[in-house]
Motif scaffolding. Structure first.
Motif, mmCIF file in Angstrom:
data_model
loop_
_atom_site.group_PDB
_atom_site.id
_atom_site.type_symbol
_atom_site.label_atom_id
_atom_site.label_comp_id
_atom_site.label_asym_id
_atom_site.label_seq_id
_atom_site.Cartn_x
_atom_site.Cartn_y
_atom_site.Cartn_z
ATOM 1 N N LEU A 238 -5.652 7.317 -0.598
ATOM 2 C CA LEU A 238 -5.621 6.261 -0.880
ATOM 3 C C LEU A 238 -5.176 5.681 0.737
ATOM 4 O O LEU A 238 -5.199 5.145 0.928
ATOM 5 N N LEU A 239 -3.849 6.580 1.219
ATOM 6 C CA LEU A 239 -3.498 6.455 2.845
ATOM 7 C C LEU A 239 -4.323 6.761 3.698
ATOM 8 O O LEU A 239 -4.336 5.920 4.852
ATOM 9 N N PRO B 208 -7.558 6.277 4.985
ATOM 10 C CA PRO B 208 -8.186 4.879 6.279
ATOM 11 C C PRO B 208 -6.844 4.780 7.191
ATOM 12 O O PRO B 208 -7.750 4.025 8.114
ATOM 13 N N LYS B 209 -5.953 4.456 6.644
ATOM 14 C CA LYS B 209 -4.753 3.873 7.843
ATOM 15 C C LYS B 209 -4.278 4.996 8.050
ATOM 16 O O LYS B 209 -2.771 5.415 9.113
ATOM 17 N N PHE B 210 -3.870 6.261 7.782
ATOM 18 C CA PHE B 210 -3.205 7.517 7.828
ATOM 19 C C PHE B 210 -2.521 7.761 9.385
ATOM 20 O O PHE B 210 -1.933 7.589 9.901
ATOM 21 N N ASP B 211 -3.782 7.309 10.556
ATOM 22 C CA ASP B 211 -3.322 7.873 11.526
ATOM 23 C C ASP B 211 -2.716 6.980 12.521
ATOM 24 O O ASP B 211 -2.425 6.688 13.491
ATOM 25 N N HIS B 212 -2.209 5.734 11.316
ATOM 26 C CA HIS B 212 -1.570 4.892 12.314
ATOM 27 C C HIS B 212 -0.399 4.506 12.168
ATOM 28 O O HIS B 212 0.062 3.490 12.018
ATOM 29 N N THR B 213 0.339 5.402 11.053
ATOM 30 C CA THR B 213 1.474 5.938 10.643
ATOM 31 C C THR B 213 2.605 6.995 11.475
ATOM 32 O O THR B 213 1.721 7.818 12.162
ATOM 33 N N GLU C 250 0.727 -1.214 0.463
ATOM 34 C CA GLU C 250 0.346 0.094 -0.361
ATOM 35 C C GLU C 250 0.658 1.206 -0.320
ATOM 36 O O GLU C 250 0.782 2.272 -0.642
ATOM 37 N N LEU C 251 2.085 1.386 0.922
ATOM 38 C CA LEU C 251 2.284 2.422 0.865
ATOM 39 C C LEU C 251 3.368 2.798 -0.292
ATOM 40 O O LEU C 251 3.721 3.669 -0.962
#
Length: 242
Positions: free
Chosen positions: A26-27, A29-34, A11-12
């Motif tokens: 794209l990022l 939905p999961k941005f807050d977990h990066t 994904e990255l």
């Protein structure tokens, strides 16, 4: 580096080969977990500094992303707006309950609409030659007497691993952008405080610096982090909240 809820390597890779806008769609939905999300320590320190300068009426989070900084504005402003050009990021920011506007920070649809503008961690996406336009847009969006504020960390020294990590990251991004289109602008070493101060002043701001004591000082006694504060000259009336 990433939590289990964060993006996978594939994904990255897809994001890194996209434009900045589509990559963040794209990022999102999961941005807050990066690690790319602005850390809570920076948000809290910024909020503490702004509380001593406010309160304010209407606030704008410039390049708000998924909305981590909207809470900072909520502590010091009567109303809160977030602006970002990624529809995916704005979709995630809805949970914060702020007014959200999709727009490019270099072409803001606001004139004398805000008393405070903040930006938290987005400046790596702007090339140095874009700063004059960006800062003029913020100046236009502010009311007379308004404030533009953002935190800046002291650059790591060349003797530290962090310096070489950032240098390596920027080198990889430059190679990527030389070989692949569209470019993905994300450079950590182009936002230099001296240049930034000069461009703010050219855009019409008076500039001051406030140490963020939560991050301590370096060996030479200088702050590890500062809040850069741009002041727009006051007009006949001011809309700052009392």
């Amino acid at each position: 580096m990433f939590s289990p809820e964060g993006p996978r390597l594939r994904e990255l890779a897809v994001q890194a080969l996209s434009s900045v806008e589509h990559g963040y769609d794209l990022l999102a939905p999961k941005f807050d977990h990066t690690p790319f999300r602005t850390p809570d320590s920076v948000l809290d320190a910024t909020a503490n500094a702004l509380r001593g300068m406010g309160p304010y009426g209407d606030g704008l989070d410039l390049c708000c992303g998924t909305g981590a900084g909207l809470g900072v504005l909520g502590e010091v402003c009567g109303s809160v707006t977030g602006v970002d050009f990624s529809a995916g990021m704005l979709e995630r920011a809805k949970e914060h309950g702020a007014r959200l506007v999709r727009a490019d920070a270099r072409a803001l649809p606001f004139t004398a609409a805000f008393d405070l503008v903040v930006s938290l961690g987005a400046f790596g996406h702007f090339l140095p030659e874009e700063l004059p336009v960006l800062f003029r847009q913020v100046h236009t969006a502010l009311r007379p007497g308004g404030t533009f504020a953002f935190p800046v960390g002291a650059p790591p020294r060349a003797s530290t691993p962090a310096y070489w990590a950032l240098l390596g990251f920027d080198g990889v991004m430059r190679v990527r952008n030389a070989l692949w289109r569209p470019p993905f602008v994300m450079y950590y070493r182009t936002f230099r405080l001296g240049d930034v101060r000069r461009e703010l002043e050219s855009a019409g701001f008076g500039v001051s610096l406030r140490a963020l004591p939560e991050f301590g000082t370096r060996d030479d006694g200088s702050p590890r982090a500062r809040l850069v504060v741009g002041h727009k000259a006051a007009g006949p009336t001011s809309h700052r909240a009392e």
